[in-house]
Design a protein around this motif. Structure first.
Motif, short mmCIF file in Angstrom:
data_model
loop_
_atom_site.label_atom_id
_atom_site.label_comp_id
_atom_site.label_asym_id
_atom_site.label_seq_id
_atom_site.Cartn_x
_atom_site.Cartn_y
_atom_site.Cartn_z
N ASP A 155 23.35 -0.97 -22.81
CA ASP A 155 23.25 -2.12 -23.72
C ASP A 155 24.52 -2.96 -23.61
OD1 ASP A 155 23.60 -3.62 -26.34
OD2 ASP A 155 21.60 -2.80 -26.66
N HIS A 178 21.16 -7.10 -25.50
CA HIS A 178 21.27 -6.27 -26.69
C HIS A 178 19.92 -6.02 -27.36
CE1 HIS A 178 22.86 -4.44 -30.22
NE2 HIS A 178 22.65 -5.47 -31.02
N ARG A 179 19.52 -4.74 -27.37
CA ARG A 179 18.28 -4.26 -28.01
C ARG A 179 17.02 -4.99 -27.47
NH1 ARG A 179 18.68 -3.78 -34.33
NH2 ARG A 179 18.78 -6.06 -34.19
N THR A 201 23.23 3.92 -24.87
CA THR A 201 23.26 2.99 -26.01
C THR A 201 24.00 3.60 -27.18
OG1 THR A 201 21.91 1.67 -27.54
CG2 THR A 201 21.05 3.82 -26.92
N ASN A 210 23.88 -2.91 -36.46
CA ASN A 210 22.53 -2.90 -35.89
C ASN A 210 22.18 -1.52 -35.36
OD1 ASN A 210 22.10 -5.63 -36.36
ND2 ASN A 210 22.95 -6.25 -34.38
N ALA A 212 19.97 0.88 -32.86
CA ALA A 212 19.25 0.82 -31.59
C ALA A 212 17.78 1.18 -31.80
CB ALA A 212 19.88 1.78 -30.58
N PRO A 213 16.86 0.51 -31.12
CA PRO A 213 15.42 0.82 -31.25
C PRO A 213 15.06 2.06 -30.44
CG PRO A 213 15.72 -0.97 -29.69
CD PRO A 213 17.09 -0.65 -30.24
#
Length: 420
Positions: A155, A178-179, A201, A210, A212-213
Motif C-alpha cells: 500500500d 491506498h486501499r 499493508t 484508516n 485496511a480492507p
C-alpha cells in the motif's frame, strides 16, 4: 538544506583537501539554513518535556497543573498500570537490567520464550519472535522471506518502516493506491509470473486512522496465490472485540499469514516488537534476520511489563470496549460541532483535519494552555496541505475528561474560525 547542496559542500571541501573542523563548519552553515527554513514554513517540531509517568493525565515542564494527554499510543492506559510496573520491578530484581548480548549468544531468557509463546497464542499463530522494535521487525522480514524471483505489493501509505524493510529485499517492488482493491488486483496480475507474491499493508494507517480492507485483500490473495502480511501496531491490544487487532475486527484472522506488531503502544508502552506467523518462518528469521541477530535482547523488565499487559488484556475484554466507547463519544461530539474528522469511525485515532501547518501548531499550543496535550502534525509527517491534530483516545480516559477535551476544541475552534 537540500541533499544536493550538502553533497556539493562535502565534495568541494574534500577536493580542496579541507577535512575536519573547516569542512564540518561549512556543512553546519548549510544545515542552519535548512533549520531556519523549517521554522519559517511553520513545520518546526518542538519537544515538550514530560516529568511524570505516561498516563491520561501527565505533568509537563513549564505547567503547574496536570495536563490531560490525548496524543499518546497508550490506548489501554497500561503504561503506568500498577501490575505492569510491579512486573517490571520484579524482573529487574530476578533477571537484571539487560543481557549485554544478542539472543543466540547468551541473550535468551525464560522470560523471552514465555512472552513469545503468549504472543503467538494471542494472535492465533504457531510461533513468534521478539525484536527491539517493530521497526526492526519490519526491517528484518522481507529480506529473509523474499528473493529476486518474488514480488512484494505494498500500500502506498504504508509506514516508513515497511517501506524501508522492503527496500532491503531483492524482490520486485510494486505499490498499489491506498486501499484501492482494483489497483491491488492489477499489481497482482502484473506479478503473476513471480514465484512468491506478498501483499504488505498496515492494519491501521497511523496518521489517518484508516483501516485496511482486510476481507477484500484476503480474497484477492486467495485468488492470486499471495501471502498476506499486516503491520498491527495501531490495532494490537485494543481494536476488535477482544483487542486482537484488525483481523479480529473483520473476522479474518485465519487468513492473515504474518503479523508484525509492537509492545511499545497498547502492550505496556515500553519498547519492543515482534513477528508472529508460521513456525518455519519464525525459525528462519532466528537464523537470518539481521536486526534479530545483531541487536541486544530485549531487557527483562521490558519483557515482563509486556507479558503482564497481555495477561491483563486477555483476562479483561472490557478494556477494548472502553476505548471504543470513548472513541464514539469524542467523534460524535466533534462531528456535531462541525469539525472535519478523518479515520475509521470505530478507531481511537481521530485526526482533526486543519490543513494548514501553522494553524495546526497554533491550535495545539492553545489546547495546551487549556490543559489538553495534543500535537500538530504537518509535512513531512503528513502530506503538504494535510496538517492535522491527531487525537488518540485511551481506555484510561473518563467520560468527563473526553468532554473536557471536546469543550476545549470547540472553544479554540471558534476562536480560530475553524468552526462556527
Amino acid at each position: 538544506m537540500k541533499t544536493n547542496q550538502l553533497l556539493k559542500v562535502w565534495r568541494t571541501a574534500f577536493s580542496q583537501g579541507k577535512a575536519g573542523t573547516a569542512t564540518m563548519a561549512q556543512v553546519n552553515t548549510v544545515l542552519q539554513g535548512e533549520l531556519e527554513g523549517i521554522k519559517e514554513a511553520g513545520t518546526w517540531k518542538g519537544e515538550r518535556i514530560i516529568t511524570s509517568k505516561q498516563g491520561p493525565s501527565i505533568h509537563v515542564q513549564g505547567n503547574k497543573n496536570d495536563i490531560l494527554n490525548f496524543c499518546a499510543n497508550n490506548y489501554l492506559g497500561l503504561s503506568s498500570h500498577p501490575e505492569v510496573i510491579e512486573a517490571g520491578k520484579k524482573a529487574l530484581d530476578t533477571h537484571g537490567a539487560g543481557l549485554s548480548s544478542v539472543r543466540f549468544i547468551c541473550g535468551t531468557m525464560d522470560l523471552h520464550k514465555e512472552l513469545e509463546e503468549k504472543i503467538a497464542k494471542f494472535h492465533g499463530k504457531e510461533d513468534s519472535i521478539l525484536y527491539a522494535s517493530c521497526f526492526d521487525a519490519n526491517a528484518g522480514i522481507f529480506e529473509v522471506l523474499l528473493s529476486a524471483e518474488d514480488a512484494v505489493i505494498s500500500d502506498e501509505l504504508n509506514h516508513a518502516s515497511i517501506i524501508d524493510g522492503i527496500r532491503l529485499c531483492k524482490a520486485k517492488r510494486l505499490r498499489y493506491q491506498h486501499r484501492n482493491m482494483a489497483d491491488l488486483e492489477g499489481q497482482l496480475t502484473d506479478a503473476k509470473d513471480c514465484k512468491k507474491k506478498l501483499i504488505a499493508t498496515d492494519g491501521v494507517f497511523s496518521m489517518d486512522g484508516n483501516v485496511a480492507p482486510l476481507p477484500e485483500i484476503c480474497n484477492l490473495a486467495e485468488k492470486h496465490g499471495a501471502v498476506v502480511f499486516i503491520d498491527e501496531c495501531h490495532g494490537t491490544g485494543f481494536f476488535g472485540p477482544t483487542g486482537r487487532g484488525t483481523d479480529e475486527h473483520f473476522g479474518v484472522g485465519n487468513k492473515i499469514d504474518i503479523i508484525n506488531s509492537t509492545l511499545g503502544k497498547a502492550l505496556g508502552g515500553a519498547a519492543g516488537g515482534y513477528t508472529a506467523g508460521p513456525k518455519e518462518l519464525i525459525s528462519l528469521l532466528r537464523q537470518r534476520s539481521r536486526p534479530y541477530l545483531f541487536s541486544n535482547a530485549l531487557p527483562p523488565p521490558v519483557v515482563a511489563c509486556a507479558s503482564k499487559a497481555i495477561d491483563l488484556i486477555t483476562s479483561n475484554s472490557d478494556l477494548p470496549q472502553k476505548v471504543l466507547s470513548n472513541t464514539v463519544q469524542f467523534r460524535s461530539r466533534m462531528s456535531e460541532a462541525g469539525f472535519n474528522l478523518g479515520g475509521d469511525p470505530e478507531h481511537p485515532i481521530c485526526p482533526v483535519m486543519l490543513q494548514d501547518a501553522r494553524l495546526a501548531n497554533l491550535f495545539a499550543d492553545e489546547m495546551l494552555e487549556r490543559g489538553i496535550y495534543v500535537i500538530g502534525f504537518s509535512y513531512p509527517v503528513v502530506p503538504k496541505g494535510k496538517a492535522r491534530i491527531r487525537v488518540q483516545l485511551s481506555a484510561a480516559h473518563s467520560q468527563a475528561e473526553v468532554d473536557r477535551a471536546v469543550d476545549a476544541f470547540i472553544e479554540i475552534g471558534r476562536k480560530l474560525k475553524v468552526i462556527n
